[in-house]
Design an enzyme around this catalytic site. Structure first.
Site, PDB file in Angstrom:
ATOM      1  N   ASP A  55     -41.886  18.284  11.435  1.00 53.45           N
ATOM      2  CA  ASP A  55     -43.239  18.010  11.903  1.00 53.45           C
ATOM      3  C   ASP A  55     -44.094  17.738  10.681  1.00 53.45           C
ATOM      4  OD1 ASP A  55     -42.505  18.416  14.489  1.00 53.45           O
ATOM      5  OD2 ASP A  55     -43.374  20.425  14.665  1.00 53.45           O
ATOM      6  N   ASP A  68     -42.234  16.229  26.602  1.00 49.97           N
ATOM      7  CA  ASP A  68     -42.522  17.656  26.525  1.00 49.97           C
ATOM      8  C   ASP A  68     -42.568  18.189  27.939  1.00 49.97           C
ATOM      9  OD1 ASP A  68     -42.809  17.805  23.718  1.00 49.97           O
ATOM     10  OD2 ASP A  68     -44.785  16.873  23.875  1.00 49.97           O
TER      11      ASP A  68
END
Lengths: 254, 191
Positions: free
Chosen positions: A11, A130
């Site tokens: 990330d 997600d």
């Protein structure tokens, strides 16, 4: 035959690698290039870079670090975050990324998946999803880069998987949000439930805590790879040990 | 030594350029015949689709140039496909350097494209190069007369071909870690 892929996920926020728990409280874990080189040298099969600052601030990812990665590593990598158009995807692919991954922009403008697949080929186009469990249902969440923006789209995950495949997605990364960052293992139940509608490579994401978790998820023939972040960043699992463990347990591994 | 990376109109030409740089090899990306003439070997990179690549090469008059060249030439993925007679991808007439058809993978249960690391069993000069390499393809060759490497996905397919000064590889050596570097070194050693 194809081997199963182990994919460290980095990330990226403001040019550094960070890791949060359940998509919040991000902490800096290191430099992008150092970690990318380390994982690539240790035998990672692929890398994913999620530019979380780009997607939540509505800005494009910077091209510079992508070029640096492409110059220095010799395995495939995918870039996600802030890709809202053919032009932004082209910039990233021309900078040296092998794939782009879209999540929120695909929900807001599903036809973008089709446009990207036509322009660059399905093999370049990953859709990140997600997914969160609510009672007995799995629901797609959007804008999950920050807890302030994250919201329930009310779209059923299984419906969305079928739709993105129809539109030309070449790969799906399913982030099971209930498991993310908590290291209790991949969400096998959810992944198995989605398996019957999957006809592109499916990458499991969220929940990796120990070597056995990778084994448990990769025994599903529909799952092409497993993605994880903190277990690698915190040195809780070493790539070479993990791959040896999986090989010994008859998982096809490079 | 200088390698000419033929700009075939696709994205991501830089990956192969960077991989040659990592080996200390000078390279140039170009669609100019004049500039490519000055190089010692050619690489046809592997991005895009057969139809788009052939149209682009035709428009730049590079099709005859590649067909007639005596330089060692490496075709990667789509770059390998266009060395053959014909590809089912966009029903494309290709360069016809190696005889045979490029076909589409068909499977009821395995995902297409093939994406990931697969093993190659090399023959003859390629025996020592047997290893895992990175693939991303929906189309394949089953040419047997010019095959020097085989892999299996859905069916057995040709992963390395060679005819005269032309080598084709179905995988991406520039993305195949150390194994890919060794393969590129082998190609360079033939120049």
């Amino acid at each position: 035959m194809l081997t199963k892929r182990i994919i460290p996920c980095l990330d990226v926020k403001d040019g550094q690698v960070v890791k949060g728990v359940k998509f919040k409280n991000h902490k800096v874990v290191g430099s992008i290039l150092d970690l990318a080189k380390k994982y690539s040298d240790e035998g990672a099969d692929e890398l994913v870079f999620y530019d979380i600052s780009a997607s939540t601030n509505n800005t494009m990812v910077s091209k510079k670090w992508i070029e640096e990665i492409a110059k220095n590593i010799n395995i495939p990598f995918c870039v996600a975050g802030g890709i809202i158009s053919i032009e932004s995807a082209r910039l990233i692919l021309n900078s040296g990324a092998d794939k782009i991954s879209i999540n929120t922009p695909a929900i807001e403008n599903p036809i973008l998946i089709n446009e990207l697949a036509k322009a660059f080929g399905s093999q370049c186009v990953t859709v990140g999803i997600d997914s969160m469990q609510h009672n007995d249902q799995y629901i797609v969440y959007s804008k999950t880069g920050s807890v302030k923006t994250s919201f329930n789209t009310k779209i059923l995950t299984k419906d969305w998987i079928m739709k993105v495949q129809e539109l030309g997605a070449g790969e799906i990364v399913l982030n099971c949000m209930n498991q993310d960052g908590v290291k209790r293992g991949f969400d096998i139940k959810q992944l198995n439930y989605m398996s019957d509608v999957i006809n592109v490579p499916l990458i499991a994401s969220g929940g990796a805590g120990k070597e056995k978790d990778f084994y448990n998820v990769l025994t599903n023939p529909k799952i092409s790879g497993a993605l994880a972040a903190s277990v690698f960043h915190n040195n809780e699992i070493q790539m070479t040990d993990l791959k040896n463990f999986l090989k010994q347990n008859n998982i096809r591994i490079r | 030594m200088k390698i000419g990376i033929v700009d075939c109109g696709g994205a991501n030409l830089n990956s192969i350029y960077y991989s040659l740089n990592r080996l200390g090899i000078d390279a140039v990306i170009s669609s100019s015949k004049k500039e490519l003439e000055k190089t010692d070997g050619l690489i046809l990179p592997g991005v895009g689709s057969a139809g788009v690549v052939m149209n682009y090469l035709n428009s730049k008059k590079l099709d005859n140039f590649i067909f007639n060249t005596n330089k060692m030439t490496l075709g990667i993925c789509i770059g390998m496909h266009i060395l053959f007679d014909h590809s089912e991808e966009n029903n494309t007439q290709c360069l016809g350097i190696i005889s045979g058809q490029i076909k589409k993978f068909i499977s009821p249960d395995l995902s297409i494209p093939q994406m990931g690391w697969n093993h190659i069993e090399g023959l003859n000069d390629y025996k020592d190069l047997s290893n895992y390499y990175y693939f991303a393809n929906s189309f394949y060759s089953d040419n047997t007369s010019r095959a020097f490497g085989y892999s299996k996905y859905i069916n057995k397919f040709t992963s390395i071909v060679q005819k005269d000064n032309y080598i084709g590889c179905q995988f991406h050596p520039e993305k195949s870690s150390l194994a890919g570097e060794n393969f590129l070194k082998y190609f360079i050693s033939q120049i």
